[in-house]
Enzyme design. Structure first.
Site, PDB file in Angstrom:
ATOM      1  N   VAL A  15      34.310  47.419  33.936  1.00 43.15           N
ATOM      2  CA  VAL A  15      34.619  48.226  32.754  1.00 43.15           C
ATOM      3  C   VAL A  15      33.491  49.226  32.469  1.00 43.15           C
ATOM      4  O   VAL A  15      33.746  50.407  32.201  1.00 43.15           O
ATOM      5  CB  VAL A  15      34.869  47.318  31.524  1.00 43.15           C
ATOM      6  CG1 VAL A  15      35.165  48.161  30.291  1.00 43.15           C
ATOM      7  CG2 VAL A  15      36.008  46.354  31.801  1.00 43.15           C
ATOM      8  N   GLU A 131      38.392  47.894  20.308  1.00 35.69           N
ATOM      9  CA  GLU A 131      39.746  48.143  20.829  1.00 35.69           C
ATOM     10  C   GLU A 131      39.968  47.462  22.181  1.00 35.69           C
ATOM     11  O   GLU A 131      41.040  46.914  22.450  1.00 35.69           O
ATOM     12  CB  GLU A 131      39.958  49.664  20.968  1.00 35.69           C
ATOM     13  CG  GLU A 131      41.347  50.055  21.398  1.00 35.69           C
ATOM     14  CD  GLU A 131      42.397  49.680  20.361  1.00 35.69           C
ATOM     15  OE1 GLU A 131      42.432  50.326  19.307  1.00 35.69           O
ATOM     16  OE2 GLU A 131      43.172  48.733  20.608  1.00 35.69           O
ATOM     17  N   GLY A 136      43.710  45.072  26.507  1.00 31.52           N
ATOM     18  CA  GLY A 136      43.270  46.140  27.420  1.00 31.52           C
ATOM     19  C   GLY A 136      43.556  47.524  26.900  1.00 31.52           C
ATOM     20  O   GLY A 136      43.044  47.938  25.859  1.00 31.52           O
ATOM     21  N   GLU A 192      39.107  36.289  34.081  1.00 39.49           N
ATOM     22  CA  GLU A 192      37.803  36.126  33.462  1.00 39.49           C
ATOM     23  C   GLU A 192      36.844  35.469  34.461  1.00 39.49           C
ATOM     24  O   GLU A 192      37.277  34.882  35.456  1.00 39.49           O
ATOM     25  CB  GLU A 192      37.912  35.218  32.232  1.00 39.49           C
ATOM     26  CG  GLU A 192      38.751  35.783  31.114  1.00 39.49           C
ATOM     27  CD  GLU A 192      38.214  37.101  30.600  1.00 39.49           C
ATOM     28  OE1 GLU A 192      37.105  37.135  30.069  1.00 39.49           O
ATOM     29  OE2 GLU A 192      38.908  38.120  30.758  1.00 39.49           O
ATOM     30  N   ASP A 203      41.639  32.844  26.466  1.00 34.13           N
ATOM     31  CA  ASP A 203      41.477  34.304  26.371  1.00 34.13           C
ATOM     32  C   ASP A 203      42.558  34.903  25.455  1.00 34.13           C
ATOM     33  O   ASP A 203      42.252  35.722  24.583  1.00 34.13           O
ATOM     34  CB  ASP A 203      41.565  34.903  27.783  1.00 34.13           C
ATOM     35  CG  ASP A 203      41.506  36.417  27.780  1.00 34.13           C
ATOM     36  OD1 ASP A 203      40.405  36.958  27.618  1.00 34.13           O
ATOM     37  OD2 ASP A 203      42.570  37.049  27.918  1.00 34.13           O
ATOM     38  N   LYS A 207      42.149  36.807  21.588  1.00 31.26           N
ATOM     39  CA  LYS A 207      42.780  38.072  21.194  1.00 31.26           C
ATOM     40  C   LYS A 207      43.707  37.861  20.000  1.00 31.26           C
ATOM     41  O   LYS A 207      43.765  38.691  19.085  1.00 31.26           O
ATOM     42  CB  LYS A 207      43.545  38.656  22.387  1.00 31.26           C
ATOM     43  CG  LYS A 207      42.616  39.015  23.554  1.00 31.26           C
ATOM     44  CD  LYS A 207      43.381  39.211  24.851  1.00 31.26           C
ATOM     45  CE  LYS A 207      42.454  39.507  26.019  1.00 31.26           C
ATOM     46  NZ  LYS A 207      43.123  39.479  27.316  1.00 31.26           N
ATOM     47  N   GLY A 304      41.724  45.382  33.787  1.00 30.08           N
ATOM     48  CA  GLY A 304      41.369  46.312  34.862  1.00 30.08           C
ATOM     49  C   GLY A 304      40.504  47.446  34.340  1.00 30.08           C
ATOM     50  O   GLY A 304      40.392  47.682  33.132  1.00 30.08           O
TER      51      GLY A 304
HETATM   52  N1  HSE Z   1      41.234  38.145  31.902  1.00 29.57           N
HETATM   53  C1  HSE Z   1      41.864  39.022  30.986  1.00 29.57           C
HETATM   54  C2  HSE Z   1      43.351  39.100  31.334  1.00 29.57           C
HETATM   55  C3  HSE Z   1      41.233  40.385  31.064  1.00 29.57           C
HETATM   56  O1  HSE Z   1      43.740  38.582  32.370  1.00 29.57           O
HETATM   57  O2  HSE Z   1      44.120  39.621  30.557  1.00 29.57           O
HETATM   58  C4  HSE Z   1      41.435  41.220  29.866  1.00 29.57           C
HETATM   59  O3  HSE Z   1      40.957  40.627  28.707  1.00 29.57           O
END
Ligand code: HSE
Length: 435
Positions: A15, A131, A136, A192, A203, A207, A304
């Site tokens: 990133v 953001e 993503g 991750e 994860d 979020k 990505g």
């Molecule tokens: N590991 C996370 C996913 C990356 O697969 O969505 C983005 O947060």
């Protein structure tokens, strides 16, 4: 004095390199769009010698990322290190304390410490933008903060983990095993550092906790997210679901009821033909239900280099333009107490797969046990054949609506039943809000 926004970036992984590329390649446009130049002053990463395919000539290298927080020539620290604790947290806290703006892609950090960090940012009048931490490239934080402000949000249903969605889609289209497909997702750079965060639902829960706070004006409350991952989903479940007209998705749901707010992440059967069922591969989607706007679905790449760097740039541009808003829309001191965990009271119909002993009367005994547990059955499907090595056959029940605690009792009873091998697998069926 220069009117440029002076930027320091900590973390030059996929990133970080993507952000550096956009700053360089779109410099003319960004200067015009912001009314001032965006100047990359310094970077910090673990390995100075690694070739990242980016030009860092003229950019100061700091071995210690904390130097960015104290540097007199930096206005904005972009934290792309990751992790809820350690150096990432120290850097963000020190940067805010020093009166610097912060942009971060770190969902774990914001999910665990968002409320306190927001207070720190507000007390200094600086931005804490994140953001890239949620879904993503989908601009959902900006949409919640700004575009949907006229709404009372009723629910959020998200596909928030690209790795899980990629795995489930591949399992569906190829019939391959979970472990085999996970390896692909890692090779493609979606997962991750610890892939159990992806497949275990953590994860997505990070979020979701952030989105729930934005949606409902509550303190960020990761600890009260009910979390289940996709590790136990098999190609058999995906095939059964397909026969019933559903896709299997890892859903992240936050919804408001008269009793409070429930936050839950778990695999779910989603009816085919609904927007979330159509989200495939590494794509993410967020469906928001607002009292004025109604149902709204945003879909895009959830992981990505390009999509995540795109989101970081959105944060940088806002800061350069002087758009500094409270990180969770209302001032952090006015956020309401954490959402209560209300999972036991949640109701839905359920998919229940078990392995039954292949003998006369076993099905009757199992359905009797379900009736004794007060579970009403809508459908039973048994696949023929010789069964597994022990002669057990997969049987699937679809129940009528019932609550979580009734279902938990039924699963315990079935796990002890002489005609059932192991604990039955349960998947919630989500259809009400998604149509
Ligand atoms: N590991 C996370 C996913 C990356 O697969 O969505 C983005 O947060």
């Amino acid at each position: 004095m220069s009117n440029s926004l002076r930027i320091g970036i900590a973390g030059l992984g996929t990133v970080g390199a993507g952000v550096v590329k956009i700053l360089a390649e779109r410099s003319t446009h960004l200067t015009a769009a912001c009314g001032r130049p965006l100047e990359l002053v310094a970077v910090s990463a673990r390995d100075k010698t690694r070739d990242r395919g980016i030009d860092l000539s003229g950019v100061r290298w700091e071995d210690d990322p904390m130097a960015l927080a104290s540097a007199g020539d930096i206005d904005l620290v972009v934290e792309l290190i990751g992790g809820s604790e350690g150096i990432a947290r120290e850097l963000v806290e020190a940067s805010l304390k020093a009166g610097k703006h912060v942009a971060t892609a770190n969902k774990a950090l914001v999910a665990h410490h968002g409320t306190a960090l927001a207070q720190a940012a507000e007390s200094k009048g600086v931005a804490l933008n994140y953001e890239a931490a949620v879904a993503g490239g989908i601009p959902i934080v900006k949409a919640m903060r700004e575009a949907l402000a006229g709404n009372e949000i009723r629910s959020i249903h998200g596909i928030l983990n690209g790795t899980c969605n990629y795995i489930l889609t591949e399992m569906e289209t190829t019939g391959r095993d979970f472990a085999d497909v996970l390896k692909d997702a890692q090779d493609l750079g979606y997962a991750e550092a610890d892939p159990t965060f992806d497949v275990g639902g953590i994860d997505a829960a990070h979020k979701l906790a952030i989105l729930a706070s934005l949606a409902f004006g509550t303190e960020v409350d990761f600890d009260n997210v009910h979390i289940e991952g996709i590790e136990k989903i098999s190609a058999t479940d995906i095939a059964f679901a397909k026969d019933f007209g559903f896709k299997v998705k890892l859903l992240a749901i936050a919804e408001k009821s008269d009793d409070g707010i429930v936050q839950r992440v778990h695999p779910a059967l989603v009816p085919e033909g609904t927007p979330l069922a159509a989200v495939s591969g590494v794509y993410n989607a967020v469906a928001v239900d607002g009292d004025r706007v109604g149902h709204l679905v945003l879909e895009g790449r959830g992981a990505g280099e390009g999509p995540t760097a795109s989101a970081v740039l959105s944060d940088i541009v806002d800061i350069a333009r002087g758009l500094i808003v409270a990180p969770f829309i209302v001032p952090a001191t006015k956020l309401k107490a954490p959402a209560r965990p209300l999972m036991e009271a949640h109701k839905s119909s359920f998919y229940l797969r078990l392995r039954a002993v292949d003998r006369a009367g076993s099905m009757a005994a199992i359905t009797r046990a379900l009736a004794e547990a007060s579970i009403s059955i809508e459908r039973i499907v048994q696949r023929g054949g010789k069964g597994d090595d022990s002669g057990r056959l997969p049987v699937v029940f679809v129940t009528h609506e019932t609550d979580e605690s009734t279902m938990a009792r039924a699963r315990t009873l079935l796990a002890q039943h002489e005609d059932v091998a192991g604990t039955p697998l349960m998947i919630r069926i989500e259809d009400g809000e998604l149509r």
